[in-house]
Design a protein around this motif. Sequence first.
Motif, short mmCIF file in Angstrom:
data_model
loop_
_atom_site.label_atom_id
_atom_site.label_comp_id
_atom_site.label_asym_id
_atom_site.label_seq_id
_atom_site.Cartn_x
_atom_site.Cartn_y
_atom_site.Cartn_z
N LYS A 193 1.02 -1.55 -0.16
CA LYS A 193 -0.14 -0.04 0.01
C LYS A 193 0.89 1.26 0.07
O LYS A 193 2.25 1.39 0.20
N PRO A 194 0.52 2.73 -0.99
CA PRO A 194 0.97 3.93 -0.11
C PRO A 194 1.60 4.44 0.92
O PRO A 194 1.13 4.06 2.22
N ASN A 203 -3.83 8.38 -11.58
CA ASN A 203 -4.07 7.13 -10.77
C ASN A 203 -4.34 5.42 -11.37
O ASN A 203 -4.09 4.30 -10.64
N LEU A 249 -1.76 2.07 -10.79
CA LEU A 249 -2.54 1.37 -10.29
C LEU A 249 -2.08 0.01 -11.34
O LEU A 249 -1.75 -1.00 -11.16
N HIS A 281 -3.69 1.23 -4.32
CA HIS A 281 -4.69 1.63 -4.29
C HIS A 281 -5.85 2.18 -4.81
O HIS A 281 -5.30 1.45 -6.10
N GLU A 282 -7.28 2.84 -5.11
CA GLU A 282 -7.80 3.14 -5.11
C GLU A 282 -8.12 3.48 -6.64
O GLU A 282 -6.98 5.15 -6.43
N LYS A 283 -8.40 3.25 -7.46
CA LYS A 283 -7.81 4.24 -8.68
C LYS A 283 -9.19 5.21 -9.13
O LYS A 283 -10.01 5.11 -9.38
N ALA A 296 2.05 9.48 1.08
CA ALA A 296 2.07 8.14 -0.03
C ALA A 296 1.82 8.22 -1.21
O ALA A 296 1.75 10.16 -1.83
N ASN A 297 1.59 7.81 -2.01
CA ASN A 297 1.43 7.74 -3.45
C ASN A 297 2.61 8.43 -4.82
O ASN A 297 2.43 9.34 -5.13
N GLY A 344 2.18 2.46 -5.08
CA GLY A 344 1.19 2.12 -3.76
C GLY A 344 -0.26 1.60 -5.16
O GLY A 344 -0.50 1.93 -5.38
N SER A 353 -4.57 -4.90 4.41
CA SER A 353 -3.77 -4.88 3.48
C SER A 353 -2.87 -5.68 2.46
O SER A 353 -3.45 -6.50 1.23
#
Length: 294
Positions: free
Chosen positions: A13-14, A71, A75, A64-66, A37-38, A62, A100
């Motif tokens: 994860k981020p 993003n 991903l 994560h949600e797109k 993050a990210n 990381g 995670s």
Amino acid sequence: MSTKTGFVAVVGKPNAGKSSLLNWLMGEKLAMVSQKANATRKRSLLISMHQDNQIIFIDTPGLHEKEKLLNQFMLEEALKAIGDCDVILFLVPATGSTKSYEAFLKLNPKAPHLLLLTKTDLMSQDEILQAIEKYHDFQDRFISLIPISIKKGSDRAYLLGEIVKHLPEHPYLYDPEILTTDPMRELYREFIREAIFENISDEIPYCSDVLVEKVEESHNLEKVYATIIVEKQSQKGIIIGKGGAALQRIGKNARVLMEELCQKRVFLKLFVVVKPGWSQNKRALKELGYEIRG
């Protein structure tokens, strides 16, 4: 003599500590590091030699949600790395929950994976043992569980050796003398992005990117010309700062990293331009190296 060579995706994860781990394993500052993050946006290959074996690490964004197009690209980069590797290092902070990791398992990774518990620097031995116990029910899913503390100086050779055990026998894929396949200008770009993340607060770093326009090399001097891209005029003002102070800090921080890498003096000239909505524009993203499929 047979050698082992393979691709190792570094996933999590981020803010799980992927880039810090890679810089420690490589013994060189090559991956972008930020407390935010990210920060990592693209895959990159880092090549480590261990006892005549070649480990090709894949640094990834990381999981994560797109939310935005950018993003979505990030991903996809992480998922491609998971699908194209021989071994996966899945990183999770030791103080966190198992959520995670459970989400990662739902991706049904085909490659075997090592589970690394990161950020154990301030934990006691009992606390680390408690963190390990949380993953007891998953022990048939990972090949090794290893707590890592970069600051305390975990055994780097041990971790590299554990990775090599699971790589295929294969001749080297890259010259053993090189550390990364990224061109120097791509490393410079990431150093400038890192300086933005470290010197500019709030969401502005996420709305910015960097294009290295030109690099002029000479024996003892590197001249780098780069453009920082933002989405709004107000963001440009914050990046520049009062009297240019913020931009000077960004330039100074990035230049220090560049000079450590290239081992010569660096002249860095930064420009700032506004491109409204660039992070949601496929064409603008492609110009920055983020090609969205479909």
